[in-house]
Structures are given as structure tokens and as C-alpha cells.
Write an enzyme that holds these catalytic residues in place. Structure first.
Site, PDB file in Angstrom:
ATOM      1  CB  CYS A   1      -0.930  -0.004   1.213  1.00  0.00           C
ATOM      2  SG  CYS A   1      -1.979   1.461   1.298  1.00  0.00           S
TER       3      CYS A   1
ATOM      4  CE  LYS B   1      -4.716   2.929  -6.312  1.00  0.00           C
ATOM      5  NZ  LYS B   1      -5.361   1.676  -5.852  1.00  0.00           N
TER       6      LYS B   1
ATOM      7  CE1 TYR C   1       3.045   1.779   7.669  1.00  0.00           C
ATOM      8  CE2 TYR C   1       3.453   4.009   6.862  1.00  0.00           C
ATOM      9  CZ  TYR C   1       2.584   2.971   7.128  1.00  0.00           C
ATOM     10  OH  TYR C   1       1.236   3.115   6.854  1.00  0.00           O
TER      11      TYR C   1
ATOM     12  CE1 TYR D   1      -6.836  -2.216  -6.083  1.00  0.00           C
ATOM     13  CE2 TYR D   1      -7.960  -4.331  -6.199  1.00  0.00           C
ATOM     14  CZ  TYR D   1      -6.901  -3.560  -5.755  1.00  0.00           C
ATOM     15  OH  TYR D   1      -5.910  -4.133  -5.003  1.00  0.00           O
TER      16      TYR D   1
ATOM     17  CD  GLU E   1      -7.770   2.097  -8.162  1.00  0.00           C
ATOM     18  OE1 GLU E   1      -8.492   2.317  -7.179  1.00  0.00           O
ATOM     19  OE2 GLU E   1      -6.703   1.449  -8.086  1.00  0.00           O
TER      20      GLU E   1
END
Length: 449
Positions: free
Chosen positions: A44, A52, A100, A179, A183
Site C-alpha cells: 500500500c 497510486k 514506518y 480496480y 484506476e
């Protein structure tokens, strides 16, 4: 925890689920280590929804700049610089990777920047040769793009590589109807590429309500995106001038400059050694787990896209939290998978929560459907004929809202709040009793008839 293990928890994979689980477990007092062979943050953050979405923002400016003239703005010549956007996006990915990493380290989690493999009951061997032991092992390795088998498939790319292209291809063929395909079709189309979507069936986004799917298809065609349905790849070959010639069933060959495979994602569990200790896997390599994310081996758990559950980042985060609270926080916790909202950042975007109309009719029998089909105010002044569609599905027996589905500008932003109402079991009357916030697109939610 007993002292005969090097760690209380060893997590394989530092994506959204693995990071949350490791951080929370450490906060509960566990000694934790994480192995990540690529970058901390996972699909992600590094090569998925976050970068994205930034490309989606960039793509929207193509129409926004054109529409600005109708709102009184005088603009000079506009030029799009793909490299500038790409490099800015990748720079932010670097920032997030660092954030992170800092989060884990600040909680005392040890990070191994290398591949790990399970080589014994409680044993993990790192790529560098070091072997460690852990009381519990958590598999959080996510999923990886599926590439269909056909001659020349190695000439194509996946969404992983799309963020690193040197230029926007002049002609792009995207394989898939989900998707990711829709996209990137919207992104490349707005950046000036000619986009062709090739799909094995005649459906796009099959998990979404049929009305919204049809609306997106019509809008996409209007925007110049081509679709080839009921087509399967026969092969890809490079031509003398560097183009790619794609052969498929049911259609003439097509020459493009880039083939992007967006044909789904499969659990990234190969080569982890799970089979060696008897962890049960599904047909696609997914780790089978119970409601507490535990495998058939009591000390091995799995969360996120590598399991047989829902492949969504927020779900992985909740699973990671629940795992840590259950195993290390003395608070048995499970995740509720009912009424999970989702979105497609297509052009325009779609969002939905709960049952589609078809699902509701099959499950409930009697349903009531309300909808609003309208042209957003911004589109009216800009002279765009593109229409939005909001749809509410209610149980015919008690008027409880069992599904909400939307396509139009900012639909995902609106859906987050609307999803709370569906989760709470509110009725159509509850929406009707709410005063509209005017003038907004969201007010259509309480004005549906």
C-alpha cells in the site's frame, strides 16, 4: 515469555498488517523482530494505494485545468511533466518508508532488511544465514501481482513497475477488469495515452453494483478508453521498431508501447517454508486461518493479503491489531468483516458498502431501491455532461439500509461517513429525517426517492 526463544514474536513482512501487529505487540511488552526483504511499509505505502492515489490526483488536473476557464481563470499553455510527478511521488514514498521504519524502531522492534524463511517449528533463517527462534511467528507477506501465462508475458509490466516508467507510454494495453486496471486506465488516459482494456469476461469491477459498473463503462468510453471483452492473450512480441504486438482471441492484433498486467493479486507465500512445518495453504497459496488469525499450527499466525480473507489495507491493519491484542495483550479480539467500505479511484471514482442490489435481492428477496442520478454543480458550469449516481439498497421488510453505492467526484470521501450509517443499521427514515447540507453532492444521500 520463556527465555528459550530469541524473540517472543518474529514477523515476516513489514507491510500494513505486519507493522501494526509488531508495534502493538512490542507495546504490550513483547520482544519483537521483523524481516522485510524490500522496504518497510508494504504494498500500500510503497507500490500500491498511496503512490497510486497521488497519480490519481495528478491526473485530475487534466480536466480541472480545462474546466478552470469556465470559472474565470485565464491560463497559459499547460504542459505535463511525468518525470516531475513520478519523482515527487517516489520521494514521498521514501518519506513514508522512513516514517514506518522509525515507528518500529521507536517501539524497540528489531528490523532485518532481508528475506526470511521458516526452517523449523519455531525457527527462522535469514537470507544472510543467521538463524533465530521465536515463540510466535506471524506471516504478513501480502500479495503479489498475477501475470497470466502466455508467450512473451515477460515483455509486460505490473502495477509494481508502473510507478517507475521513464515516460507515459503513447499507447497502453491494460489486461484486467478490476480496480487496478480501471484506476490505471483513468490515470494514463488523463496523461494523454491511448488506453485499451482487455478483459476475459464482459464485466468490469464485478464486486460492485451493476448500475455503477455500467455508468463507469459508459463514462470511460466517452473519455476515449477502448474495451475488448471476452478476449484472452495468445502472445506478445516485440516489433522491429520497439513496439509490442499483442495477439488475443476474438480480435485483431494490436500494437502498443506498454502492456500492463492488472489481472489480480495472489498471496505472496512461495518459498517461506510454511509447508515444511505443516501450515495449511489454499489452492492459490493463501494461508488458512481461524477468526483469531491462527493457522492450524498454534504458534503460527497470518494477517493481511496472504490469507484467505479480504485484501484491503485497513483490514490488514485491524487484523494485525487484533492479533497483537489477542496474543500479547490478554484481550481476545476478532475482526468484524461485515459492511466493509471500499473504493475504486477510477475517473470518476466509485465507492460502495454493504450489499449490491443483486446480492440483496438474492439474500433478502424483497428490497427497496432509491437513487439519485444527477450532474454535479461543478460539471454544470464547466459544461461537462458527466453524471453521478448514488444508490441506496434497503431491506423491504424493515427499511434498514443494507447497501450504499456511489460514483462521482469525491465519492470515496463521502462514503466513509455514510458507511457508518450502514454499519449501525440505520433506516431510510433516519436519512430522510436528516436535514440536507446544501449545496453539496453529499446532500443527495438524504434526498433520494
Amino acid at each position: 515469555m520463556p527465555a528459550d526463544y530469541d524473540y517472543d514474536l518474529f514477523t515476516i513482512g513489514a507491510g500494513s498488517g505486519g507493522v501494526r501487529a509488531s508495534r502493538v505487540a512490542a507495546a504490550h511488552g513483547a520482544k519483537v523482530a521483523v524481516a522485510e526483504e524490500y522496504r518497510v511499509g508494504g504494498t500500500c505505502v510503497i507500490r500500491g494505494c498511496v503512490p497510486k492515489k497521488m497519480l490519481v490526483y495528478g491526473a485530475h488536473f487534466a480536466e480541472d485545468l480545462e474546466d478552470a476557464r469556465k470559472f474565470g481563470w485565464t491560463l497559459g499553455e499547460c504542459r505535463f511533466d511525468w518525470k516531475a510527478l513520478r519523482d515527487n511521488v517516489l520521494a514521498d514514498v521514501d518519506r513514508l518508508n522512513g516514517a514506518y521504519t522509525d515507528t518500529l524502531q521507536n517501539h524497540g522492534v528489531e528490523i532485518f532488511h532481508e528475506r526470511a524463511r521458516i526452517t523449523g517449528e519455531h525457527e527462522i533463517t535469514l537470507a544472510g544465514g543467521r538463524t533465530v527462534t521465536a515463540r510466535y511467528i506471524l506471516v504478513a507477506t501480502g500479495a503479489t501481482p498475477h501475470v497470466p501465462e502466455c508467450p512473451g508475458s515477460e515483455l509486460g509490466i505490473t502495477s509494481n513497475e508502473a510507478f517507475h516508467l521513464d515516460d507515459v507510454p503513447r499507447r497502453v494495453l491494460i489486461a484486467g477488469g478490476g480496480y487496478i486496471a480501471n484506476e490505471f486506465a483513468g490515470i494514463f488516459n488523463q496523461f494523454g495515452a491511448h488506453v485499451t482494456i482487455v478483459n476475459r469476461s464482459d464485466l468490469i469491477l464485478r464486486q460492485y453494483d451493476e448500475s455503477l459498473r455500467d455508468r463507469l463503462l459508459k463514462i470511460s468510453v466517452t473519455k476515449g478508453i477502448d474495451f475488448r471483452f471476452h478476449a484472452e492473450f495468445r502472445g506478445i512480441e516485440k516489433t522491429d521498431d520497439g513496439a509490442l504486438r499483442v495477439a488475443m482471441t476474438g480480435y485483431d492484433d494490436i500494437e502498443v508501447d506498454c502492456v500492463l498486467f492488472a489481472t489480480g493479486r495472489v498471496p505472496n507465500t512461495g518459498g517461506l517454508g510454511l509447508e515444511s512445518i505443516g501450515v495449511e495453504l489454499g489452492d492459490k497459496g493463501e494461508v488458512k486461518v481461524d477468526r483469531f488469525s491462527r493457522t492450524n499450527r498454534d504458534h503460527v499466525y497470518a494477517v493481511g493479503d496472504c490469507t484467505d480473507r479480504v485484501q484491503l489495507t485497513p483490514v490488514a491493519i485491524r487484523e494485525g491489531q487484533a492479533f497483537a491484542d489477542t496474543v500479547f495483550g490478554n484481550n481476545p479480539t476478532t475482526v468484524d468483516y461485515d459492511a466493509i467500505p471500499s473504493a475504486v479511484f477510477s475517473h470518476p471514482p466509485m465507492a460502495g458498502v454493504g450489499m449490491t442490489e443483486g446480492e440483496a435481492r438474492n439474500k433478502l428477496g424483497t428490497v427497496k431501491v432509491y437513487q439519485s442520478d444527477f450532474r454535479p454543480m461543478k460539471h454544470v458550469l464547466a459544461g461537462r455532461n458527466e453524471r453521478s449516481l448514488y444508490k441506496m439498497i434497503c431491506d423491504g421488510d424493515n427499511d434498514r439500509i443494507v447497501g450504499l453505492h456511489m460514483i462521482g467526484p469525491e465519492a470515496p470521501e463521502i462514503m466513509q461517513a455514510a458507511a457508518i450509517a450502514v454499519k449501525a443499521g440505520l433506516t431510510k427514515a433516519d436519512f430522510d429525517a436528516t436535514v440536507a447540507l446544501h449545496p453539496t453532492m453529499a446532500e443527495e444521500l438524504v434526498l433520494m426517492r
